[in-house]
Design an enzyme around this catalytic site. Structure first.
Site, PDB file in Angstrom:
ATOM      1  N   ASN A   9       0.909  -1.137   0.150  1.00  0.00           N
ATOM      2  CA  ASN A   9      -0.022  -0.021  -0.037  1.00  0.00           C
ATOM      3  C   ASN A   9       0.890   1.360   0.042  1.00  0.00           C
ATOM      4  O   ASN A   9       1.623   1.798   1.060  1.00  0.00           O
ATOM      5  CB  ASN A   9      -0.984   0.079   1.270  1.00  0.00           C
ATOM      6  CG  ASN A   9      -1.551   1.366   1.389  1.00  0.00           C
ATOM      7  OD1 ASN A   9      -1.853   1.879   0.453  1.00  0.00           O
ATOM      8  ND2 ASN A   9      -2.247   1.432   2.509  1.00  0.00           N
ATOM      9  N   TRP A  10       0.979   2.074  -1.261  1.00  0.00           N
ATOM     10  CA  TRP A  10       1.894   2.984  -1.361  1.00  0.00           C
ATOM     11  C   TRP A  10       1.116   4.462  -0.451  1.00  0.00           C
ATOM     12  O   TRP A  10       1.949   5.249  -0.425  1.00  0.00           O
ATOM     13  CB  TRP A  10       2.184   3.430  -2.640  1.00  0.00           C
ATOM     14  CG  TRP A  10       2.986   2.369  -3.268  1.00  0.00           C
ATOM     15  CD1 TRP A  10       3.791   1.210  -2.847  1.00  0.00           C
ATOM     16  CD2 TRP A  10       3.604   2.361  -4.651  1.00  0.00           C
ATOM     17  NE1 TRP A  10       4.551   0.521  -3.702  1.00  0.00           N
ATOM     18  CE2 TRP A  10       4.420   1.136  -4.926  1.00  0.00           C
ATOM     19  CE3 TRP A  10       3.481   3.292  -5.863  1.00  0.00           C
ATOM     20  CZ2 TRP A  10       5.140   1.087  -6.263  1.00  0.00           C
ATOM     21  CZ3 TRP A  10       4.207   2.928  -7.035  1.00  0.00           C
ATOM     22  CH2 TRP A  10       4.982   1.933  -7.150  1.00  0.00           C
ATOM     23  N   LYS A  11      -0.001   4.174  -0.332  1.00  0.00           N
ATOM     24  CA  LYS A  11      -0.766   5.537   0.461  1.00  0.00           C
ATOM     25  C   LYS A  11      -0.610   6.553  -0.517  1.00  0.00           C
ATOM     26  O   LYS A  11      -0.516   6.393  -1.834  1.00  0.00           O
ATOM     27  CB  LYS A  11      -0.121   5.680   1.704  1.00  0.00           C
ATOM     28  CG  LYS A  11      -0.383   4.391   2.385  1.00  0.00           C
ATOM     29  CD  LYS A  11       0.061   4.505   3.995  1.00  0.00           C
ATOM     30  CE  LYS A  11      -0.057   3.270   4.994  1.00  0.00           C
ATOM     31  NZ  LYS A  11       0.247   3.572   6.535  1.00  0.00           N
ATOM     32  N   HIS A  94      -9.422   0.705   5.405  1.00  0.00           N
ATOM     33  CA  HIS A  94      -8.000   1.164   6.074  1.00  0.00           C
ATOM     34  C   HIS A  94      -8.222   2.151   7.441  1.00  0.00           C
ATOM     35  O   HIS A  94      -9.145   3.031   7.241  1.00  0.00           O
ATOM     36  CB  HIS A  94      -7.010   1.579   5.184  1.00  0.00           C
ATOM     37  CG  HIS A  94      -5.818   1.489   5.518  1.00  0.00           C
ATOM     38  ND1 HIS A  94      -5.222   2.713   6.304  1.00  0.00           N
ATOM     39  CD2 HIS A  94      -4.672   0.826   5.358  1.00  0.00           C
ATOM     40  CE1 HIS A  94      -3.824   2.477   6.695  1.00  0.00           C
ATOM     41  NE2 HIS A  94      -3.569   1.434   6.171  1.00  0.00           N
ATOM     42  N   GLU A  96      -6.717   4.468   8.309  1.00  0.00           N
ATOM     43  CA  GLU A  96      -6.560   6.029   7.826  1.00  0.00           C
ATOM     44  C   GLU A  96      -8.097   6.620   7.185  1.00  0.00           C
ATOM     45  O   GLU A  96      -8.131   7.597   7.333  1.00  0.00           O
ATOM     46  CB  GLU A  96      -5.361   6.268   6.816  1.00  0.00           C
ATOM     47  CG  GLU A  96      -3.981   5.881   7.584  1.00  0.00           C
ATOM     48  CD  GLU A  96      -2.830   5.583   6.803  1.00  0.00           C
ATOM     49  OE1 GLU A  96      -1.760   5.395   7.174  1.00  0.00           O
ATOM     50  OE2 GLU A  96      -3.201   5.710   5.492  1.00  0.00           O
ATOM     51  N   GLU A 166      -4.787  -4.799  10.915  1.00  0.00           N
ATOM     52  CA  GLU A 166      -3.562  -3.801  11.243  1.00  0.00           C
ATOM     53  C   GLU A 166      -3.982  -3.088  12.623  1.00  0.00           C
ATOM     54  O   GLU A 166      -4.837  -2.083  12.502  1.00  0.00           O
ATOM     55  CB  GLU A 166      -3.863  -2.865  10.112  1.00  0.00           C
ATOM     56  CG  GLU A 166      -3.534  -3.271   8.672  1.00  0.00           C
ATOM     57  CD  GLU A 166      -3.474  -2.262   7.688  1.00  0.00           C
ATOM     58  OE1 GLU A 166      -2.294  -2.051   7.290  1.00  0.00           O
ATOM     59  OE2 GLU A 166      -4.261  -1.548   7.605  1.00  0.00           O
ATOM     60  N   GLY A 172       2.876   2.552  10.828  1.00  0.00           N
ATOM     61  CA  GLY A 172       3.809   3.753  10.531  1.00  0.00           C
ATOM     62  C   GLY A 172       4.491   4.323  11.635  1.00  0.00           C
ATOM     63  O   GLY A 172       5.032   5.496  11.791  1.00  0.00           O
ATOM     64  N   SER A 211       3.856  -2.075  10.006  1.00  0.00           N
ATOM     65  CA  SER A 211       5.255  -2.168  10.084  1.00  0.00           C
ATOM     66  C   SER A 211       5.962  -3.611  10.041  1.00  0.00           C
ATOM     67  O   SER A 211       6.977  -3.899  10.641  1.00  0.00           O
ATOM     68  CB  SER A 211       5.549  -1.628  11.543  1.00  0.00           C
ATOM     69  OG  SER A 211       5.365  -0.256  11.537  1.00  0.00           O
ATOM     70  N   GLY A 232       3.073  -1.246   4.222  1.00  0.00           N
ATOM     71  CA  GLY A 232       3.197   0.144   4.060  1.00  0.00           C
ATOM     72  C   GLY A 232       4.463   0.685   3.423  1.00  0.00           C
ATOM     73  O   GLY A 232       4.993   0.535   2.475  1.00  0.00           O
ATOM     74  N   GLY A 233       5.212   1.359   4.440  1.00  0.00           N
ATOM     75  CA  GLY A 233       6.480   1.999   4.223  1.00  0.00           C
ATOM     76  C   GLY A 233       7.437   1.183   3.367  1.00  0.00           C
ATOM     77  O   GLY A 233       8.012   1.690   2.415  1.00  0.00           O
TER      78      GLY A 233
END
Length: 249
Positions: A9-11, A94, A96, A166, A172, A211, A232-233
């Site tokens: 997921n590049w957001k 998600h 967010e 999650e 993050g 993470s 994610g990251g």
């Protein structure tokens, strides 16, 4: 046997150059078998990603969708539009989206139905906040989020679902649930599903997000009820994401 799935997921990150670099990296890569790999880039890169991933092992995902197929919804994207661009998966619920855009359980359910109606597979995201975990409410919160959607679907719809646990406190932040903590929640989810559909529960794919990275992926993915990861990251770095995919073997 449940087929492992690693989803990135590049957001609101990325670039055309990053899209192209992933396409090149995954064109000839030797991945574990069986394994599915999905990248969820921002909307503007979907067409570039479709082209770049065409001859690679990567399937295309989107980060959200509007529940309506069309209409006066400036800035929104429908499932029908995503389908035209070859999107196979879409993230729904998600944390967010739930927190920043106030998407509640009913809105999450509506998005699941919208995706299913056009043949896109939803990845339903669920998870508790730090306050909820500290209050001992993890399973209560997670199973409420799961049940609100899954209990209302038809059996054939449930089989198209993937669930991604999650813990909000681990997204993050660099903090990660221990493999044992993650496994405990995954087992509770699978047990909940088994309460009304044992066959579904046995085949339902459960991903861990929060993470996951190249250093901890193998230990997390070794857990009995963890079938992959929502990354994610680390999904923004070709080498890190590749290493995570290799850990799924």
């Amino acid at each position: 046997m449940r087929k492992p799935l690693i989803a990135g997921n590049w957001k609101m990150n990325g670039s055309k150059e990053l899209v192209e670099s992933f396409g090149r990296a995954f064109t000839d890569i030797d991945l574990p078998s069986p394994l599915e790999v999905v990248i969820h880039p921002p909307f503007p890169y979907l067409d570039a990603a479709r082209e770049a991933f065409a001859n690679s092992a990567i399937e295309l995902g989107a980060q959200t969708l509007n529940p309506l197929h069309s209409g006066a919804r400036t800035g929104e994207v429908s499932g029908q539009m995503l389908k035209e661009f070859g999107v196979a998966y879409v993230l729904v619920g998600h944390s967010e989206r739930r927190q920043l855009y106030r998407e509640d359980d009913e809105q999450v359910y509506d998005r699941v139905i919208a995706a299913l109606s056009v043949g896109i597979k939803p990845i339903l995201c669920i998870g508790e906040t730090l306050e909820e975990r500290d209050a001992g409410r993890t399973e209560e919160v997670v199973l409420r989020q799961v049940g609100y959607v899954m209990a209302r679907l038809e059996p054939e719809q449930r089989r198209e679902m993937t669930l991604a646990y999650e813990p909000v406190w681990a997204i993050g932040t660099g903090r990660t649930a221990t493999p044992e903590q993650a496994q405990q929640v995954m087992a509770a989810i699978r047990g909940y599903q088994a309460g009304f559909d044992r066959e579904l529960a046995a085949g339902l794919r459960l991903l861990y997000g929060g993470s996951m990275n190249a250093a901890n992926a193998r230990e997390l993915l070794a857990q009995q009820d963890i079938d992959g990861g929502l990354i994610g990251g680390a999904s923004l770095k070709v080498d890190d994401f590749t290493a995570i995919c290799q850990s799924a073997g």
